[in-house]
Design an enzyme around this catalytic site. Structure first.
Site, PDB file in Angstrom:
ATOM      1  N   HIS A  69      32.871  44.018  36.620  1.00  0.00           N
ATOM      2  CA  HIS A  69      34.084  43.955  37.441  1.00  0.00           C
ATOM      3  C   HIS A  69      34.573  45.361  37.795  1.00  0.00           C
ATOM      4  O   HIS A  69      34.787  45.679  38.972  1.00  0.00           O
ATOM      5  CB  HIS A  69      35.166  43.195  36.677  1.00  0.00           C
ATOM      6  CG  HIS A  69      36.474  43.095  37.373  1.00  0.00           C
ATOM      7  ND1 HIS A  69      36.876  41.969  38.065  1.00  0.00           N
ATOM      8  CD2 HIS A  69      37.502  43.981  37.518  1.00  0.00           C
ATOM      9  CE1 HIS A  69      38.068  42.170  38.591  1.00  0.00           C
ATOM     10  NE2 HIS A  69      38.472  43.385  38.262  1.00  0.00           N
ATOM     11  N   GLU A  70      34.738  46.182  36.772  1.00  0.00           N
ATOM     12  CA  GLU A  70      35.220  47.538  37.023  1.00  0.00           C
ATOM     13  C   GLU A  70      34.178  48.349  37.805  1.00  0.00           C
ATOM     14  O   GLU A  70      34.526  49.240  38.593  1.00  0.00           O
ATOM     15  CB  GLU A  70      35.567  48.239  35.713  1.00  0.00           C
ATOM     16  CG  GLU A  70      36.661  47.557  34.885  1.00  0.00           C
ATOM     17  CD  GLU A  70      37.966  47.364  35.663  1.00  0.00           C
ATOM     18  OE1 GLU A  70      38.228  48.150  36.589  1.00  0.00           O
ATOM     19  OE2 GLU A  70      38.710  46.416  35.331  1.00  0.00           O
TER      20      GLU A  70
ATOM     21  N   GLU B  47      39.904  44.008  44.914  1.00  0.00           N
ATOM     22  CA  GLU B  47      39.582  42.888  44.037  1.00  0.00           C
ATOM     23  C   GLU B  47      38.452  42.036  44.603  1.00  0.00           C
ATOM     24  O   GLU B  47      37.670  41.446  43.856  1.00  0.00           O
ATOM     25  CB  GLU B  47      40.825  42.022  43.797  1.00  0.00           C
ATOM     26  CG  GLU B  47      41.785  42.607  42.796  1.00  0.00           C
ATOM     27  CD  GLU B  47      41.148  42.862  41.438  1.00  0.00           C
ATOM     28  OE1 GLU B  47      40.417  41.969  40.935  1.00  0.00           O
ATOM     29  OE2 GLU B  47      41.365  43.937  40.872  1.00  0.00           O
TER      30      GLU B  47
ATOM     31  N   HIS C  16      34.870  47.910  41.440  1.00  0.00           N
ATOM     32  CA  HIS C  16      35.936  48.819  41.874  1.00  0.00           C
ATOM     33  C   HIS C  16      35.392  50.233  42.064  1.00  0.00           C
ATOM     34  O   HIS C  16      35.701  50.912  43.047  1.00  0.00           O
ATOM     35  CB  HIS C  16      37.049  48.862  40.823  1.00  0.00           C
ATOM     36  CG  HIS C  16      37.970  47.687  40.831  1.00  0.00           C
ATOM     37  ND1 HIS C  16      38.641  47.261  41.956  1.00  0.00           N
ATOM     38  CD2 HIS C  16      38.350  46.840  39.827  1.00  0.00           C
ATOM     39  CE1 HIS C  16      39.389  46.211  41.650  1.00  0.00           C
ATOM     40  NE2 HIS C  16      39.236  45.941  40.372  1.00  0.00           N
TER      41      HIS C  16
END
Length: 536
Positions: free
Chosen positions: A296-297, A327, A300
């Protein structure tokens, strides 16, 4: 004021960019202080750190709202009803993308100048100092599951947030008034994170999403739950970290421009143009949680690395188009790709080699069903992608009530728990699992939570377009089975990342997908995926 009439537009653009680069340096200094605070700061270092951050934010505000900034913007045409900079900007650049970059820079700085001029420096510094102190209070409160530790500072933050919203033009108890253009306090806060979005639109989207998610949740519950007990075995942290970094490299994360670390709440921070940092945590009981947090990170971080390129490097344009767009990328990588069967056809053999005892007797299909288990849980960041949106709806409703004044901090913990029962059928047993689980309010980030769910909607729509461009889902699955994440990352960089903030979120979504936001893409994606996994 006379100087601006004697400057050429080229000179004005160069001066504006120079000021913007100073602002970005201050933002990176603030990010460095924040990173340090959330990872390695000493127990007694928080008070002075709050003062340091307040000072940096004060200098940033002073420069961003200076008369010199206003004069340059006026020279470039931004004060004449033309926030894009008009023909004046076109004189300062050669290529079409350079022109668009300069227009975006004028827009970004003009919007920041307009808003910033409405806030006194004392409020900006007070906000930074209070949120700085609140972070350490939140960490302690969560560790001890003691709401009373965090509650007073949260009250101070809400008061400051409401003051900012009023100064920005928000009206208490008011929705968007088409006739007057007046917005509610929450509308103004939401616009900070998702420009162009309003509370009524989000509420309508969430009403439909709530119905669709709860209907799907019912179908899944009738189908029986897969066994995921193998995810809760003891997995050596050093091997988890090794596996996570391997996936980050395959995604295209450039370790010469970024590092990884640990934090109480996972986050990604841009410390510098070539210093993008990811954190995760290995304190969760399931091996899946830190892995998917890392992916997830990583989504980003890929966005941040792609947005900082030769054209945008060191400027305010080198950021994501909005928080929801950010997101969309983190959750696209984490859920649509990282939880997908094709992804694990390549990576599960590697995972089994690293953890042979923990995965003994567990085939690929059982593993995939296990990591996609849908069951209501307490913690948002650990939620499956079906129930995740319900966690966001809860926060969206509570935030509106807190900012609108209909909900007190004394009532908040109990109402949080009641809404967990209403939306997810579970009741937190501790404040740490309930009202204290998220760090966002400690940072004053009211209006941020809806962007997580909006990101799911954006991501599903972008995924549909990506698959079409490769010739269909089967073709993309073929890439994933080979471990070819770079081809997917390259497509995303070409169509999204490299533009940074050149376009507003709605415009960028239309540019990428050819249509406005279509919430049906997310519904179709979830339905197809879970009907296949659960066989209903």
């Amino acid at each position: 004021m006379e100087e601006r009439f004697y400057m050429t537009t080229q000179e004005a653009m160069r001066k504006l960019e120079a000021l913007d680069r100073e602002l970005v340096l201050l933002e990176h200094i603030a990010a460095t202080l924040s990173w340090d605070q959330q990872t390695v700061i000493s127990e007694k270092g928080h008070d002075e750190r709050a003062m340091q951050m307040a000072w940096v934010q004060g200098r940033h505000h002073e420069l961003a709202t200076s008369d010199a900034m206003g004069e340059l913007l006026a020279k470039l045409g931004a004060d004449g009803g033309n926030p894009e900079g008009g023909a004046c900007v076109q004189e300062t650049a050669d290529s079409a993308e350079a022109i668009q970059r300069n227009r975006a820079l004028v827009r970004i700085r003009q919007e920041a100048w307009d808003k910033g001029r409405k806030l006194p420096a004392s409020l900006v510094e007070k906000f930074a100092e209070t949120t700085g102190m609140a972070h350490s209070a939140w960490v302690k409160a969560r560790q001890e599951s003691d709401w009373s530790i965090f509650k007073p500072l949260l009250g101070d933050i809400i008061a400051l947030v409401k003051e900012k919203a009023v100064r920005y033009g928000g009206k208490a108890g008011c929705g968007v008034d088409v006739a007057t253009g007046e917005k509610s306090l929450y509308d103004v806060l939401l616009d900070e994170y998702e420009p162009g979005m309003d509370t009524a639109t989000v509420a309508t989207l969430f009403k439909t999403m709530k119905h669709d998610l709860q209907e799907l949740l019912t179908d899944i519950a009738r189908s029986g739950q897969p066994d995921d007990s193998f995810l809760y075995e003891s997995y050596p942290v050093e091997l988890q970290d090794k596996f996570g970094k391997e996936i980050l490299r395959d995604m295209g994360f450039d370790f010469s421009r970024g590092v990884t670390g640990l934090a109480a709440h996972p986050f990604t921070s841009t410390i510098g143009c070539d210093d993008i940092r990811i954190t995760t945590r290995y304190t969760e009981p399931s091996v899946a949680s830190p892995l998917f947090s890392t992916i997830h990170e990583g989504g980003h971080a890929l966005y941040e690395q792609g947005a900082s390129n030769l054209l945008t490097h060191g400027t305010s344009v080198a950021n994501g188009a909005s928080m929801a767009f950010h997101e969309s990328q983190s959750r696209l990588w984490e859920n649509i790709i990282g939880h997908g069967p094709a992804f694990w056809e390549h990576y599960y053999p590697r995972f089994k080699r690293l953890f042979p005892n923990q995965t003994a007797g567990i085939g690929a299909r059982s593993f995939i069903r296990g990591i996609n288990k849908v069951v209501p849980s307490m913690i948002r960041v650990n939620a499956d992608e079906v129930t995740y949106g319900l966690h966001i709806i809860l926060r969206f409703e509570l935030e509106q009530a807190l900012i609108g004044g209909s909900l007190s901090l004394d009532e908040l913990p109990e109402l949080w728990d009641e809404k967990m029962v209403e939306l997810l059928g579970v009741r937190p047993q501790t404040a740490a699992d309930g009202v204290l689980q998220d760090v966002h309010w400690a940072g004053g980030d009211f209006g941020y939570f809806p962007t997580y769910a909006l990101g799911n909607l954006y991501g599903a729509q972008i995924w549909e377009t990506l698959c079409q461009s490769f010739g269909g889902l089967d073709a993309v699955d073929g890439l994933l089975r080979q471990g070819d994440l770079r081809s997917i990352g390259s497509w995303l960089n070409e169509h999204i990342y490299r533009y940074g903030m050149m376009y507003r979120p709605a415009d960028l979504l239309a540019r990428v997908t050819g249509r406005p936001l279509d919430a049906g893409c997310f519904t179709r994606y979830l339905g197809d995926k879970y009907r296949h996994l659960y066989g209903f």
